[in-house]
Scaffold this active site. Structure first.
Site, PDB file in Angstrom:
ATOM      1  N   SER A 217      -5.442 -30.656  14.817  1.00 53.01           N
ATOM      2  CA  SER A 217      -5.796 -31.917  14.173  1.00 53.01           C
ATOM      3  C   SER A 217      -6.692 -31.670  12.954  1.00 53.01           C
ATOM      4  O   SER A 217      -6.298 -30.929  12.057  1.00 53.01           O
ATOM      5  CB  SER A 217      -6.456 -32.842  15.201  1.00 53.01           C
ATOM      6  N   ASP A 439       4.115 -37.934  15.644  1.00 56.44           N
ATOM      7  CA  ASP A 439       2.677 -37.809  15.828  1.00 56.44           C
ATOM      8  C   ASP A 439       1.995 -38.934  15.040  1.00 56.44           C
ATOM      9  O   ASP A 439       2.219 -39.086  13.841  1.00 56.44           O
ATOM     10  CB  ASP A 439       2.226 -36.435  15.320  1.00 56.44           C
ATOM     11  N   HIS A 468       0.229 -35.808  20.043  1.00 56.99           N
ATOM     12  CA  HIS A 468      -0.533 -35.194  18.960  1.00 56.99           C
ATOM     13  C   HIS A 468      -1.148 -33.881  19.403  1.00 56.99           C
ATOM     14  O   HIS A 468      -1.849 -33.822  20.405  1.00 56.99           O
ATOM     15  CB  HIS A 468      -1.632 -36.160  18.514  1.00 56.99           C
TER      16      HIS A 468
END
Length: 530
Positions: A217, A439, A468
């Site tokens: 991320s 995502d 994700h």
């Protein structure tokens, strides 16, 4: 890009320079040389970890001392909590530096992730995790208002001018509180470039010329910035849930709103497949209707005087990040909608919005980094018009996301121009990108953009997936690509065009547990960000 961990039930920019303030146009090597020469880093005194899960993973812990201000290497210092799990298999292949996302998350716990790489390839590396400056067990940490995430807050969706003013006042006050916080001195020095410089000091402290960066991320953006500033010290990059560096961070948060709407719709569709289990409807439309009815009901009368529409939305948001949470979230949703039982929704809300001393540390540091990593709009009309426009097609998250990030509009430290990530100096460096195609937290377009920036990178896509940053979660096609790049630098063959170089099935959504079985979140998760 709000972030959550499984333990809590859940990925900027050129800001400060290194030894001197380096403009974005200055070659990375200048900042690299300045940082290396400016501060004499000391070895870490490794010892017993306080965290039980790290001890069980065989980790050692310590403190890395770094300058508060990399432009003032002789000035005050701060301490960063670090953890490592040393290799247990041969051949020894080097070190992996990890970051689980956020920004604002603690990261020592990700030092244990080597065990999840297939074929024991991860065990041939030393794995390092860091609580970035201002977070976790590092010292000092930033906290502004530990009670900010209370119960029954004003509705995220401002139906009246009064409601709009309530949220504007609330977010402005939080920014003011951060400007008066005990750790106020951190605010000028928590940009992504500061953390990248900290990573390089850790590299120096362990005596390696090159390291592999594995980011989830927001950690993918940190990896990109590190590679931009220190290209000569990169052995390989692995980035899962990829942030588009050209859209940090106001625009990237806007991108999330329609993406989370699709992800939330996918969750509602999954719930509708099991009407006898959840009794919420047999179609996505029917389940959505129950959700809206429940939201209206809670707006009139919060459950237990605590759970209003905002708390409901925050709880359900977990399903938008990771399909492994579907049964847990659906069970809590059904219990409140059908029986008026709010315990499950309360637990989900509190898992990502804890109480107690320094409870807002993650949120405060999320803002402290994103608000200063890039330039944000200061005119309220810009925020309002963007949210009104997006709310019409993406009502689930838009206003919640607006208010979550709104303190950046009046943040006490100005944002700076973002880093120009170019991929220069990385010829021959293996770069692996991973993303599911739906995502929501870091939309797939970001992975495609980074693939274009790094011509030597290869992209592995989980086609049709809505989760994700879920690598190392058991999908062999994806996880084996990680093992290959760590074992030998091998990447999927780069294809022509603007698409994935390898397609995999996504992480499969689970089925509801059998009747009477305990519903609980899965035990192993990567990090994800809002």
């Amino acid at each position: 890009m709000r972030s959550k961990t499984v333990a809590a039930a859940v990925a900027g920019t050129l800001a400060a320079a290194l030894a001197t303030i380096v403009p974005a146009t200055v070659p990375a090597a200048v900042g690299e040389t300045a940082a290396a020469a400016a501060f004499q880093v000391q070895p870490v005194a490794w010892g017993r970890c306080a965290d039980k899960s790290l001890r069980s993973a065989g980790a050692e812990c310590g403190t890395l001392t770094v300058p508060l201000d990399h432009a003032d290497p002789a000035g005050p210092t701060i301490g960063l909590a670090v953890a490592r799990v040393l290799h247990t298999k041969q051949p020894y292949r080097g070190a992996v530096f990890t970051n689980p996302g956020g920004p604002g998350s603690d990261g020592t716990w990700v030092a244990s992730y080597g065990q999840y790489v297939p074929r024991q390839v991860g065990l041939t590396y030393d794995w390092y995790g860091i609580d970035p400056r201002g977070t976790g067990a590092s010292d000092p940490i930033l906290t502004c208002d530990s009670s900010y995430f209370g119960w029954d807050r004003p509705d995220y969706v401002p139906a009246t001018a009064k409601a709009m003013k309530q949220w504007r006042t609330r977010t402005e006050r939080y920014a003011q509180d951060c400007g008066k916080a005990k750790a106020r001195r951190l605010l000028d020095h928590v940009r992504t470039t500061d953390t990248a410089a900290d990573f390089d000091l850790l590299r120096q402290a362990i005596g390696l010329e090159k390291v592999t960066i594995f980011g989830f991320s927001y950690g993918t953006y940190l990896a990109q910035v590190y590679a931009t500033l220190f290209p000569g010290h990169v052995q390989a990059l692995v980035m899962d849930g990829v942030v588009d560096p050209d859209r940090v961070f106001y625009r990237s948060n806007l991108d999330q709103d329609p993406a989370f709407q699709k992800s939330f719709d996918a969750f509602l569709t999954w719930v509708a497949k099991y009407p006898r289990t959840y009794h919420l409807g047999a179609s996505r439309t029917a389940v959505e209707k129950r959700y809206r009815q429940l939201r209206q009901q809670l707006a009139r009368k919060p459950a237990g005087g605590k759970v209003g529409p905002d708390e409901l939305d925050d709880a359900l948001l977990n399903a938008g990040y990771f399909n492994g949470y579907y049964p847990y979230v659906a069970d809590a949703f059904a219990a409140l909608a059908n029986k008026g039982r709010a315990a499950g929704i309360k637990a989900l809300y509190r898992s990502s919005n804890p109480t107690g001393k320094a409870a807002d540390n993650g949120y405060a540091m999320y803002l402290a980094t994103e608000c200063t990593d890039a330039v944000w709009p200061t005119a309220w009309q810009t925020w309002r018009k963007d949210s009104e426009r997006l709310h019409r097609k993406a009502p689930f998250l838009t206003w919640a996301n607006n208010w979550f990030n709104a303190p950046c509009r009046t943040w006490p430290v100005k944002g700076t121009q973002r880093v120009q990530v170019t991929g220069a100096g990385l010829d021959g460096v293996p770069i692996l990108l991973l993303s599911e195609t739906h995502d929501a937290a870091t939309p797939y377009a970001g992975a495609l953009a980074v693939r274009r920036i790094f011509p030597g990178a290869s992209l592995v896509a989980g086609v049709g997936g809505y989760s994700h940053a879920v690598s190392l979660s058991g999908v062999a096609c994806t996880d084996n690509a990680i093992a290959d790049v760590l074992a030998s630098g091998a990447l999927p063959r780069r294809k022509a065009g603007n698409g994935a170089d390898k397609e995999c099935r996504p992480l499969a959504a689970p089925k509801p547990p059998k009747k009477g079985a305990r519903v609980a979140p899965p035990p192993h998760r990567a990090w994800w960000g809002r």
